[in-house]
Design a protein around this motif. Sequence first.
Motif, PDB file in Angstrom:
ATOM      1  N   VAL A  21      12.130 -30.153 -20.607  1.00  0.00           N
ATOM      2  CA  VAL A  21      12.936 -29.832 -21.782  1.00  0.00           C
ATOM      3  C   VAL A  21      13.370 -31.126 -22.465  1.00  0.00           C
ATOM      4  O   VAL A  21      13.377 -31.208 -23.700  1.00  0.00           O
ATOM      5  N   LEU A  22      13.688 -32.139 -21.700  1.00  0.00           N
ATOM      6  CA  LEU A  22      14.078 -33.432 -22.271  1.00  0.00           C
ATOM      7  C   LEU A  22      12.970 -33.975 -23.157  1.00  0.00           C
ATOM      8  O   LEU A  22      13.215 -34.402 -24.289  1.00  0.00           O
ATOM      9  N   ARG A  23      11.747 -33.963 -22.674  1.00  0.00           N
ATOM     10  CA  ARG A  23      10.618 -34.483 -23.467  1.00  0.00           C
ATOM     11  C   ARG A  23      10.392 -33.638 -24.713  1.00  0.00           C
ATOM     12  O   ARG A  23      10.072 -34.164 -25.776  1.00  0.00           O
ATOM     13  N   ALA A  24      10.559 -32.331 -24.590  1.00  0.00           N
ATOM     14  CA  ALA A  24      10.420 -31.455 -25.759  1.00  0.00           C
ATOM     15  C   ALA A  24      11.457 -31.811 -26.818  1.00  0.00           C
ATOM     16  O   ALA A  24      11.141 -31.881 -28.007  1.00  0.00           O
ATOM     17  N   ALA A  25      12.692 -32.050 -26.390  1.00  0.00           N
ATOM     18  CA  ALA A  25      13.748 -32.425 -27.331  1.00  0.00           C
ATOM     19  C   ALA A  25      13.427 -33.767 -27.990  1.00  0.00           C
ATOM     20  O   ALA A  25      13.629 -33.945 -29.199  1.00  0.00           O
ATOM     21  N   GLN A  26      12.927 -34.703 -27.216  1.00  0.00           N
ATOM     22  CA  GLN A  26      12.541 -36.004 -27.775  1.00  0.00           C
ATOM     23  C   GLN A  26      11.413 -35.847 -28.794  1.00  0.00           C
ATOM     24  O   GLN A  26      11.427 -36.485 -29.854  1.00  0.00           O
ATOM     25  N   LEU A  27      10.450 -35.005 -28.470  1.00  0.00           N
ATOM     26  CA  LEU A  27       9.331 -34.762 -29.372  1.00  0.00           C
ATOM     27  C   LEU A  27       9.804 -34.103 -30.665  1.00  0.00           C
ATOM     28  O   LEU A  27       9.357 -34.466 -31.758  1.00  0.00           O
ATOM     29  N   MET A  28      10.741 -33.166 -30.556  1.00  0.00           N
ATOM     30  CA  MET A  28      11.314 -32.548 -31.759  1.00  0.00           C
ATOM     31  C   MET A  28      11.968 -33.609 -32.639  1.00  0.00           C
ATOM     32  O   MET A  28      11.802 -33.591 -33.863  1.00  0.00           O
ATOM     33  N   ARG A  29      12.704 -34.515 -32.010  1.00  0.00           N
ATOM     34  CA  ARG A  29      13.353 -35.589 -32.765  1.00  0.00           C
ATOM     35  C   ARG A  29      12.317 -36.464 -33.453  1.00  0.00           C
ATOM     36  O   ARG A  29      12.430 -36.768 -34.644  1.00  0.00           O
ATOM     37  N   GLU A  30      11.284 -36.867 -32.716  1.00  0.00           N
ATOM     38  CA  GLU A  30      10.240 -37.735 -33.267  1.00  0.00           C
ATOM     39  C   GLU A  30       9.511 -37.078 -34.438  1.00  0.00           C
ATOM     40  O   GLU A  30       9.164 -37.751 -35.411  1.00  0.00           O
ATOM     41  N   LEU A  31       9.265 -35.783 -34.328  1.00  0.00           N
ATOM     42  CA  LEU A  31       8.507 -35.065 -35.349  1.00  0.00           C
ATOM     43  C   LEU A  31       9.384 -34.499 -36.465  1.00  0.00           C
ATOM     44  O   LEU A  31       8.874 -34.035 -37.483  1.00  0.00           O
ATOM     45  N   GLY A  32      10.697 -34.513 -36.246  1.00  0.00           N
ATOM     46  CA  GLY A  32      11.612 -33.959 -37.245  1.00  0.00           C
ATOM     47  C   GLY A  32      11.481 -32.448 -37.389  1.00  0.00           C
ATOM     48  O   GLY A  32      11.541 -31.916 -38.492  1.00  0.00           O
ATOM     49  N   VAL A  33      11.310 -31.755 -36.254  1.00  0.00           N
ATOM     50  CA  VAL A  33      11.165 -30.301 -36.263  1.00  0.00           C
ATOM     51  C   VAL A  33      12.187 -29.659 -35.345  1.00  0.00           C
ATOM     52  O   VAL A  33      12.758 -30.313 -34.477  1.00  0.00           O
ATOM     53  N   GLY A  34      12.391 -28.367 -35.515  1.00  0.00           N
ATOM     54  CA  GLY A  34      13.340 -27.639 -34.685  1.00  0.00           C
ATOM     55  C   GLY A  34      12.685 -26.672 -33.729  1.00  0.00           C
ATOM     56  O   GLY A  34      13.362 -25.935 -33.027  1.00  0.00           O
ATOM     57  N   ALA A  35      11.358 -26.661 -33.710  1.00  0.00           N
ATOM     58  CA  ALA A  35      10.637 -25.753 -32.818  1.00  0.00           C
ATOM     59  C   ALA A  35       9.279 -26.349 -32.483  1.00  0.00           C
ATOM     60  O   ALA A  35       8.670 -27.030 -33.308  1.00  0.00           O
ATOM     61  N   LEU A  36       8.833 -26.067 -31.267  1.00  0.00           N
ATOM     62  CA  LEU A  36       7.510 -26.505 -30.829  1.00  0.00           C
ATOM     63  C   LEU A  36       6.791 -25.336 -30.169  1.00  0.00           C
ATOM     64  O   LEU A  36       7.368 -24.664 -29.310  1.00  0.00           O
ATOM     65  N   PRO A  37       5.540 -25.121 -30.537  1.00  0.00           N
ATOM     66  CA  PRO A  37       4.745 -24.163 -29.778  1.00  0.00           C
ATOM     67  C   PRO A  37       4.538 -24.703 -28.368  1.00  0.00           C
ATOM     68  O   PRO A  37       4.500 -25.921 -28.154  1.00  0.00           O
ATOM     69  N   VAL A  38       4.422 -23.802 -27.410  1.00  0.00           N
ATOM     70  CA  VAL A  38       4.236 -24.173 -26.008  1.00  0.00           C
ATOM     71  C   VAL A  38       2.855 -23.693 -25.579  1.00  0.00           C
ATOM     72  O   VAL A  38       2.470 -22.556 -25.847  1.00  0.00           O
ATOM     73  N   SER A  39       2.114 -24.584 -24.911  1.00  0.00           N
ATOM     74  CA  SER A  39       0.755 -24.241 -24.479  1.00  0.00           C
ATOM     75  C   SER A  39       0.684 -24.088 -22.972  1.00  0.00           C
ATOM     76  O   SER A  39       1.435 -24.713 -22.229  1.00  0.00           O
ATOM     77  N   ASP A  40      -0.266 -23.261 -22.546  1.00  0.00           N
ATOM     78  CA  ASP A  40      -0.520 -23.139 -21.112  1.00  0.00           C
ATOM     79  C   ASP A  40      -1.534 -24.205 -20.689  1.00  0.00           C
ATOM     80  O   ASP A  40      -1.908 -25.071 -21.496  1.00  0.00           O
ATOM     81  N   ALA A  41      -2.003 -24.139 -19.461  1.00  0.00           N
ATOM     82  CA  ALA A  41      -2.927 -25.137 -18.933  1.00  0.00           C
ATOM     83  C   ALA A  41      -4.263 -25.144 -19.674  1.00  0.00           C
ATOM     84  O   ALA A  41      -4.974 -26.149 -19.669  1.00  0.00           O
ATOM     85  N   ASN A  42      -4.593 -24.041 -20.343  1.00  0.00           N
ATOM     86  CA  ASN A  42      -5.853 -23.944 -21.095  1.00  0.00           C
ATOM     87  C   ASN A  42      -5.685 -24.251 -22.573  1.00  0.00           C
ATOM     88  O   ASN A  42      -6.554 -23.926 -23.375  1.00  0.00           O
TER      89      ASN A  42
END
Length: 139
Positions: A21-42
């Motif tokens: 979750v920490l990395r997701a929050a950092q990525l949101m900050r870097e990209l300037g977005v409030g949501a990220l799609p989540v992918s599975d292993a495939n």
Amino acid sequence: MTKAADIMHPGAQWVPENETVLRAAQLMRELGVGALPVSDANERLCGIVTDRDIVIGCIAESADPSGTPVGALTKGTPRWIPADADVRDVLREMEEHKIRRLPVIDQNKRLVGMISEADLAHHLSDDLLGEFVEKVYAQ
């Protein structure tokens, strides 16, 4: 005819479900977005995580964001739209499910963009936008 690909924000990025979750929050900050799609292993869409999910589902629960996987915050079946879908199909999907962000998927089921309320505001007539707002925000 306007397609989902015409109004989406291209180049959307997703986060793997096992990422923290920490990395997701950092990525949101870097990209300037409030949501990220989540992918599975495939590399298939398996959810969406929002900044609100992080606050309510992790921080407010006193969970450790550096040890909690993003997949723990995703719920239900994620909604998406094909890149070649008509804009009215986009609106129908968002209205029916009362969602504010919609991943756009190509014919190989890979993420190619996201459609947000801001994208709709930039591309829709005032009448269509008004109908959307009324349906999504109506109690």
